[in-house]
Design a protein around this motif. Structure first.
Motif, short mmCIF file in Angstrom:
data_model
loop_
_atom_site.label_atom_id
_atom_site.label_comp_id
_atom_site.label_asym_id
_atom_site.label_seq_id
_atom_site.Cartn_x
_atom_site.Cartn_y
_atom_site.Cartn_z
N THR A 239 11.82 -20.22 -24.29
CA THR A 239 10.60 -20.22 -25.10
C THR A 239 10.49 -18.88 -25.81
N TRP B 237 9.88 -29.22 -21.25
CA TRP B 237 9.32 -28.68 -22.50
C TRP B 237 10.29 -28.74 -23.68
N LEU C 275 7.43 -22.22 -28.74
CA LEU C 275 6.26 -22.35 -27.88
C LEU C 275 6.23 -21.21 -26.88
N LEU D 297 4.82 -20.38 -22.92
CA LEU D 297 4.34 -21.02 -21.71
C LEU D 297 3.54 -20.08 -20.83
N TYR E 39 5.36 -27.18 -16.43
CA TYR E 39 5.73 -27.53 -17.81
C TYR E 39 7.15 -28.06 -17.93
#
Length: 197
Positions: free
Chosen positions: A11, A35, A149, A151, A32
């Motif tokens: 990420t 993802w 993204l 997290l 998560y």
């Protein structure tokens, strides 16, 4: 000498935990898992297909424990995974029924493997192992899939123990869904200077 190549889905904040599915790695209460799935597209898939060509692998014991019951039954998706040698760093295990598995005990064993003859060695997952390799300047190449993204928690690719090292970008592509796929090769020492001077 064999190259050690780290392949990682991360990420923007460097989390690499549980990319493949909700149950893949829930340690530490990680919620998560999976993802990566929303970012799959044809460009991404072609890169992954190329990475799944037969190779030898260096894995941490926890990643191996996740792989061992799964991948022998799914070689149709990952051709060559059963034939490739799986080198596993573990202080607690020394055998497996999964063919072509070799257990290593310590950093010296990894050094001997790196200095042996053979194909390049891929490291998948294995956050603690990757951090150990980075700390000891044993990573020759990073192949990162950087997903758009954050997290905020989870196992990270980098920690504060990595040895300072410079890398050169040798290949990159941006997928339609915004994943930056970049290959970096080790390129000597860190250089510093003053901007505009």
């Amino acid at each position: 000498m064999r190259k050690i190549i780290v392949l990682s889905m991360i990420t923007l904040d460097g989390v690499m935990q549980g990319p493949g599915g909700p149950e893949e790695d829930t340690s530490g209460g990680f919620e998560y898992g999976g993802w990566v799935a929303p970012y799959d597209d044809d460009v991404y898939g072609k890169v992954v297909e190329k990475e799944l060509q037969p190779a030898d692998y260096l894995l941490g014991r926890k990643t191996f424990d996740i792989w061992e019951p799964y991948w022998p039954q799914h070689a149709d998706f990952w051709p060559g995974i059963n034939e490739g040698t799986k080198y596993v760093l573990s202080a607690t295990r020394d055998k497996s029924d999964w063919k072509n598995t070799v257990f290593l005990k310590n950093l010296d064993d990894i050094g001997e493997l790196k200095n042996s003859e053979g194909s390049d060695i891929q490291v998948w997952g294995s956050s603690e192992l990757v951090q150990l390799l980075l700390k000891n300047d044993l990573v020759d190449e990073l192949r990162l899939k950087i997903h758009p993204l954050v997290l905020g928690k989870g196992k990270k690719l980098f920690d504060d123990g990595a040895a300072p090292a410079a890398f050169t970008l040798t290949d990159s592509v941006i997928t339609p869904k915004g994943v930056v796929i970049a290959t970096y090769e080790r390129a000597g020492e860190v250089r510093t200077g003053t901007m505009g001077a």
